[in-house]
Write an enzyme that holds these catalytic residues in place. Structure first.
Site, mmCIF file in Angstrom:
data_model
loop_
_atom_site.group_PDB
_atom_site.id
_atom_site.type_symbol
_atom_site.label_atom_id
_atom_site.label_comp_id
_atom_site.label_asym_id
_atom_site.label_seq_id
_atom_site.Cartn_x
_atom_site.Cartn_y
_atom_site.Cartn_z
ATOM 1 N N ARG A 156 -7.333 16.763 6.120
ATOM 2 C CA ARG A 156 -8.143 17.184 4.957
ATOM 3 C C ARG A 156 -9.431 17.844 5.428
ATOM 4 N NH1 ARG A 156 -8.235 11.411 2.134
ATOM 5 N NH2 ARG A 156 -6.387 10.754 3.253
ATOM 6 N N GLU A 182 -7.788 -4.035 5.692
ATOM 7 C CA GLU A 182 -7.628 -3.784 4.255
ATOM 8 C C GLU A 182 -6.576 -4.717 3.648
ATOM 9 O OE1 GLU A 182 -7.237 0.310 5.550
ATOM 10 O OE2 GLU A 182 -8.325 0.903 3.754
ATOM 11 N N GLY A 189 -7.553 9.342 7.197
ATOM 12 C CA GLY A 189 -8.575 9.630 6.182
ATOM 13 C C GLY A 189 -9.886 9.101 6.738
ATOM 14 N N HIS A 245 -11.991 4.180 0.092
ATOM 15 C CA HIS A 245 -11.948 3.265 1.250
ATOM 16 C C HIS A 245 -12.688 1.963 0.951
ATOM 17 C CE1 HIS A 245 -11.219 6.944 4.009
ATOM 18 N NE2 HIS A 245 -10.088 6.284 3.849
ATOM 19 N N ASN A 265 0.880 -1.159 0.000
ATOM 20 C CA ASN A 265 0.000 0.000 0.000
ATOM 21 C C ASN A 265 0.925 1.218 0.000
ATOM 22 O OD1 ASN A 265 -1.774 2.051 0.546
ATOM 23 N ND2 ASN A 265 -2.594 1.162 2.433
ATOM 24 N N ARG A 322 -2.696 -1.977 -3.354
ATOM 25 C CA ARG A 322 -3.844 -1.107 -3.187
ATOM 26 C C ARG A 322 -3.678 0.023 -4.198
ATOM 27 N NH1 ARG A 322 -5.469 2.127 2.296
ATOM 28 N NH2 ARG A 322 -7.367 3.066 1.487
HETATM 29 P P1 AMP Z 1 -5.661 4.999 10.736
HETATM 30 O O1 AMP Z 1 -5.509 5.969 9.591
HETATM 31 O O2 AMP Z 1 -6.799 4.046 10.575
HETATM 32 O O3 AMP Z 1 -4.370 4.320 11.116
HETATM 33 O O4 AMP Z 1 -6.048 5.882 12.019
HETATM 34 C C1 AMP Z 1 -5.217 6.892 12.504
HETATM 35 C C2 AMP Z 1 -5.982 7.682 13.572
HETATM 36 O O5 AMP Z 1 -6.388 6.783 14.613
HETATM 37 C C3 AMP Z 1 -5.154 8.774 14.242
HETATM 38 O O6 AMP Z 1 -5.922 9.947 14.406
HETATM 39 C C4 AMP Z 1 -4.868 8.191 15.615
HETATM 40 O O7 AMP Z 1 -4.733 9.177 16.568
HETATM 41 C C5 AMP Z 1 -6.138 7.382 15.861
HETATM 42 N N1 AMP Z 1 -5.918 6.389 16.909
HETATM 43 C C6 AMP Z 1 -5.128 5.301 16.873
HETATM 44 N N2 AMP Z 1 -5.142 4.662 18.082
HETATM 45 C C7 AMP Z 1 -5.960 5.402 18.885
HETATM 46 C C8 AMP Z 1 -6.389 5.289 20.245
HETATM 47 N N3 AMP Z 1 -5.986 4.290 21.024
HETATM 48 N N4 AMP Z 1 -7.247 6.221 20.711
HETATM 49 C C9 AMP Z 1 -7.683 7.235 19.943
HETATM 50 N N5 AMP Z 1 -7.302 7.403 18.665
HETATM 51 C C10 AMP Z 1 -6.459 6.502 18.135
#
Ligand code: AMP
Length: 406
Positions: free
Chosen positions: A249, A390, A220, A189, A16, A101
Site C-alpha cells: 500500500r 492481536e 500493513g 491496528h 481473523n 477481528r
Molecule cells: P506481519 O504482517 O506482522 O506478519 O509482518 C510481515 C512482514 O514482516 C514482512 O515484510 C516480512 O518480511 C517481515 N518479517 C518477518 N520476519 C522477518 C525477519 N526475520 N526479518 C525481517 N523482516 C521480517
C-alpha cells in the site's frame, strides 16, 4: 452462561478473516486465568492455490494441506475445511465462543460487542467504509451463526482503541456535511496497540504514563501516538491506506494523484484502488517484493535501496509529526513482523530520529532489546522492541464480554 465451572476445559476460537486468508487461533479458557494458546494457523491463498497450516505455540507444525487452484477453495469452503480439521483436534472439549477481528466499528463501537442480528446489521452497514476488509470479516460470522446458532460470537474492532482521540485529530478539513456522513479519521491496528498498551507498564513505568509512539510495522503498517496508554493520534485515518508506505500500500498520497491517475492515465476507480492497495508500497517501489527479508538481502540493488530509504524516511517524518502532536516524545516501541525482527529498519529509523535524543545501542538492537537505546529510560528518550499479540488480545476481549453477560 456462567464464567465459572462451564469455562473450565472450554476452548475459544479466534478468527481473523481477510480477502485471501483466514487466520485462526484456539485458546484454552480456564476460569480465572489468562487464555493460553493451544494452536494457531491459517488458510492462505483463498481463491487460488490455497494452503492450510496449523502450528503449536512453539511453532511445530501440527497440520498442513495444499489445494490446487482447480479445487476452488473459496471462503465458504475454507471455513468448512477449517471446521473439519478443528473437530478432532478439539478432543471433545466444547467451544465456549468465537471472537472475530472486525476492521470497522464506525462511530458507535468503542468496545468489543456480543453479536446479535441487530449488531450484524449495523456492522454490515459499515461495509462502504472498509469495502476491502469488512465484508470478509463478517462472512464467517454469518456462516457460524447459520451452522452453530447457539455459539456466542464477539466482534472486536481495529478502530475501537482510537475512539477517544480528540475531535481536532479525527476531522479532515472537509465540509461539515461530509464529516457528518462518516468521512473522518478512525485509525486501525487497534488490537495490536491495545495489547502493547496493556504490557507497557511491565516494560517500564515511564512508558505507561509517558508519551510513546508505537510503530506497528508489518505488511500493513502504522504508528500510534499514545499518552498514558491512550491513543491520541495515529497515521492511519479513514482507510487502512493512509500514513506509512507499507508492503503493497502507498500510504499517504496527495489526493490530486488519484484524479491524475483517473483523468490522465485513464484508470477506473477499481483499477486505481487496486494499484494503491496491492501494487504500491515496498513492492511497487522496488519492483521486487513486499517481503522485508527479501528486500534486505537485495539491498545493494539501486531500486531496492531506494525503496527501503523511502520506507524509512516516511516513518521518520511521521514520528516527527506525532511527536509534535504530543508536544514531545519519551519512547518509541517497535512491533509486528518488521518492527520485531528487522534490526536494520530499527537502526535506520533511530538514526533518522537522533534529533529527538535517541541513541541506538547496536548490540541490544541485534539482540531485540527489549530496550535498544543507550541511557536511563527514565531520563532520556528510549526505544524498545515489544512483540504484539492481536489474537491474545481478541481472546481476552471475548472472555471479558462473556463474563459481563454472565
Ligand atoms: P506481519 O504482517 O506482522 O506478519 O509482518 C510481515 C512482514 O514482516 C514482512 O515484510 C516480512 O518480511 C517481515 N518479517 C518477518 N520476519 C522477518 C525477519 N526475520 N526479518 C525481517 N523482516 C521480517
Amino acid at each position: 452462561m456462567s464464567s465459572g465451572a462451564q469455562t473450565v476445559q472450554s476452548l475459544l476460537l479466534v478468527l481473523n478473516a481477510g480477502s485471501s486468508s483466514i487466520k485462526f487461533s484456539v485458546f484454552d479458557a480456564r476460569a480465572g486465568q489468562e487464555p493460553a494458546e493451544c494452536f494457531h494457523g491459517q488458510i492462505e491463498g483463498i481463491g487460488g492455490a490455497a494452503h492450510f497450516i496449523a502450528k503449536a505455540p512453539g511453532g511445530q507444525v501440527v497440520g498442513e494441506h495444499r489445494w490446487t487452484e482447480a479445487e476452488h477453495v473459496d471462503h465458504q469452503k475454507a471455513l468448512v475445511l477449517l471446521s473439519e480439521w478443528l473437530t478432532p483436534h478439539l478432543q471433545g472439549r466444547p467451544l465456549l465462543a468465537c471472537g472475530h477481528r472486525v476492521v470497522h466499528g464506525g462511530r458507535r463501537y468503542a468496545q468489543p460487542v456480543l453479536i446479535d442480528d441487530a449488531v450484524l446489521t449495523e456492522l454490515e452497514a459499515l461495509c462502504p467504509l472498509a469495502p476491502l476488509h469488512q465484508p470478509h470479516n463478517l462472512a464467517p460470522i454469518r456462516a457460524i451463526r447459520e451452522h452453530l446458532p447457539d455459539l456466542p460470537q464477539v466482534a472486536c474492532f481495529d478502530t475501537a482503541f482510537h475512539h477517544g482521540q480528540d475531535e481536532v485529530v479525527q476531522q479532515f478539513a472537509l465540509p461539515r456535511a461530509v464529516t457528518e456522513a462518516g468521512v473522518r479519521r478512525y485509525g486501525f491496528h487497534g488490537l495490536s496497540y491495545e495489547h502493547i498498551a496493556s504490557v507497557l507498564p511491565k516494560v517500564h513505568p515511564r512508558l505507561a504514563s509517558g508519551r510513546v509512539i508505537v510503530a506497528h510495522l508489518g505488511n500493513g503498517a502504522s504508528l500510534c501516538a499514545m499518552h498514558g496508554g491512550r491513543s491520541v493520534a495515529s497515521t492511519m485515518g479513514f482507510s487502512a491506506l493512509d500514513g506509512l508506505a507499507m508492503g503493497t500500500r502507498c500510504g499517504t498520497l496527495d489526493a490530486g494523484v488519484v484524479f491524475h491517475l483517473q483523468r490522465e492515465m485513464k484508470l477506473t476507480p477499481e483499477q486505481t484502488e487496486h494499484m494503491l492497495y496491492h501494487d504500491s508500497g515496498l513492492l511497487g517501489m522496488s519492483g521486487v517484493s513486499n517481503d522485508m527479508r527479501e528486500l534486505r538481502t537485495r539491498s545493494s540493488e539501486p531500486q531496492v535501496r531506494l525503496a527501503l530509504d523511502i520506507y524509512v524516511h516516511r516513518i521518520v517524518r511521521e514520528i516527527g509529526s506525532l511527536a509534535a502532536a504530543m508536544g514531545g516524545l519519551d519512547a518509541l516501541v517497535f512491533t509486528a513482523g518488521i518492527g520485531e525482527n528487522d534490526a536494520d529498519t530499527r537502526a535506520e529509523v533511530l538514526d533518522g530520529c537522533r534529533w529527538l535524543g535517541f541513541m541506538l545501542d547496536v548490540r541490544r538492537n541485534a539482540a531485540r532489546g527489549p530496550c535498544i537505546t543507550e541511557g536511563d529510560p527514565a531520563q532520556v528518550p528510549s526505544a524498545w522492541v515489544v512483540p504484539t499479540d492481536e489474537e491474545g488480545m481478541l481472546a481476552r476481549h471475548v472472555l471479558k464480554v462473556l463474563a459481563a453477560r454472565a
